[in-house]
Motif scaffolding. Structure first.
Motif, PDB file in Angstrom:
ATOM      1  N   ARG A  58       0.829  -1.203   0.000  1.00 40.19           N
ATOM      2  CA  ARG A  58       0.000   0.000   0.000  1.00 40.19           C
ATOM      3  C   ARG A  58       0.865   1.256   0.000  1.00 40.19           C
ATOM      4  NH1 ARG A  58      -3.982   2.683  -1.918  1.00 40.19           N
ATOM      5  NH2 ARG A  58      -4.980   4.075  -0.455  1.00 40.19           N
ATOM      6  N   GLU A  59       1.974   1.240   0.746  1.00 42.64           N
ATOM      7  CA  GLU A  59       2.862   2.396   0.769  1.00 42.64           C
ATOM      8  C   GLU A  59       3.459   2.646  -0.611  1.00 42.64           C
ATOM      9  OE1 GLU A  59       6.821   4.120   3.029  1.00 42.64           O
ATOM     10  OE2 GLU A  59       5.948   2.230   3.685  1.00 42.64           O
ATOM     11  N   GLU A  61       2.150   1.790  -3.427  1.00 43.87           N
ATOM     12  CA  GLU A  61       1.037   2.262  -4.259  1.00 43.87           C
ATOM     13  C   GLU A  61       0.788   3.766  -4.044  1.00 43.87           C
ATOM     14  OE1 GLU A  61      -3.377   1.028  -3.746  1.00 43.87           O
ATOM     15  OE2 GLU A  61      -2.301  -0.723  -4.549  1.00 43.87           O
ATOM     16  N   LEU A  62       0.798   4.189  -2.791  1.00 41.41           N
ATOM     17  CA  LEU A  62       0.596   5.602  -2.482  1.00 41.41           C
ATOM     18  C   LEU A  62       1.744   6.458  -3.009  1.00 41.41           C
ATOM     19  CD1 LEU A  62      -0.802   5.333   1.144  1.00 41.41           C
ATOM     20  CD2 LEU A  62      -2.045   6.023  -0.896  1.00 41.41           C
ATOM     21  N   ARG A  63       2.975   5.953  -2.867  1.00 37.62           N
ATOM     22  CA  ARG A  63       4.123   6.709  -3.373  1.00 37.62           C
ATOM     23  C   ARG A  63       4.047   6.875  -4.891  1.00 37.62           C
ATOM     24  NH1 ARG A  63       8.388   7.792  -0.165  1.00 37.62           N
ATOM     25  NH2 ARG A  63       8.342   6.930   1.912  1.00 37.62           N
ATOM     26  N   ARG A  64       3.645   5.820  -5.577  1.00 35.59           N
ATOM     27  CA  ARG A  64       3.499   5.925  -7.040  1.00 35.59           C
ATOM     28  C   ARG A  64       2.402   6.923  -7.375  1.00 35.59           C
ATOM     29  NH1 ARG A  64       4.081   0.333  -6.906  1.00 35.59           N
ATOM     30  NH2 ARG A  64       1.827   0.061  -6.956  1.00 35.59           N
ATOM     31  N   GLY A  65       1.321   6.888  -6.630  1.00 35.57           N
ATOM     32  CA  GLY A  65       0.210   7.793  -6.893  1.00 35.57           C
ATOM     33  C   GLY A  65       0.545   9.247  -6.642  1.00 35.57           C
ATOM     34  N   LEU A  66       1.430   9.483  -5.690  1.00 36.38           N
ATOM     35  CA  LEU A  66       1.812  10.856  -5.370  1.00 36.38           C
ATOM     36  C   LEU A  66       3.075  11.306  -6.099  1.00 36.38           C
ATOM     37  CD1 LEU A  66       1.165  10.823  -1.521  1.00 36.38           C
ATOM     38  CD2 LEU A  66      -0.203  11.925  -3.281  1.00 36.38           C
ATOM     39  N   GLU A  69       8.270   8.377  -5.910  1.00 38.75           N
ATOM     40  CA  GLU A  69       9.202   7.257  -6.067  1.00 38.75           C
ATOM     41  C   GLU A  69      10.625   7.773  -6.151  1.00 38.75           C
ATOM     42  OE1 GLU A  69       8.300   3.986  -8.641  1.00 38.75           O
ATOM     43  OE2 GLU A  69       6.299   4.812  -8.930  1.00 38.75           O
TER      44      GLU A  69
END
Length: 70
Positions: A58-59, A61-66, A69
């Motif tokens: 999940r972390e 996923e959130l980093r990619r979304g924001l 990376e």
């Protein structure tokens, strides 16, 4: 038809009771309690590992979304 349903319920309850009695007898032996505690500890450790893996996914996923990376 009603009798068949009640017969099935009775058989199911009998099987569950037999399993509980067998489980209680196995815990009564000295090694049985140790096995039960070890099994519980293994289950908790496995659950914690699964939670950590899910948190990591999940972390990421959130980093990619924001766009964070590295």
């Amino acid at each position: 038809m009603k009798r068949i349903v009640w017969l099935g319920v009775g058989v199911a309850l009998g099987v569950i009771a037999y399993q509980k009695i067998t489980e209680a007898r196995s815990l009564a032996s000295p090694g049985g309690l140790n096995r039960a505690v070890a099994s519980l500890a293994d289950s908790v450790a496995h659950f914690a590992d699964q939670v950590r893996a899910g948190m990591g996914e999940r972390e990421a996923e959130l980093r990619r979304g924001l766009g964070l990376e590295a």
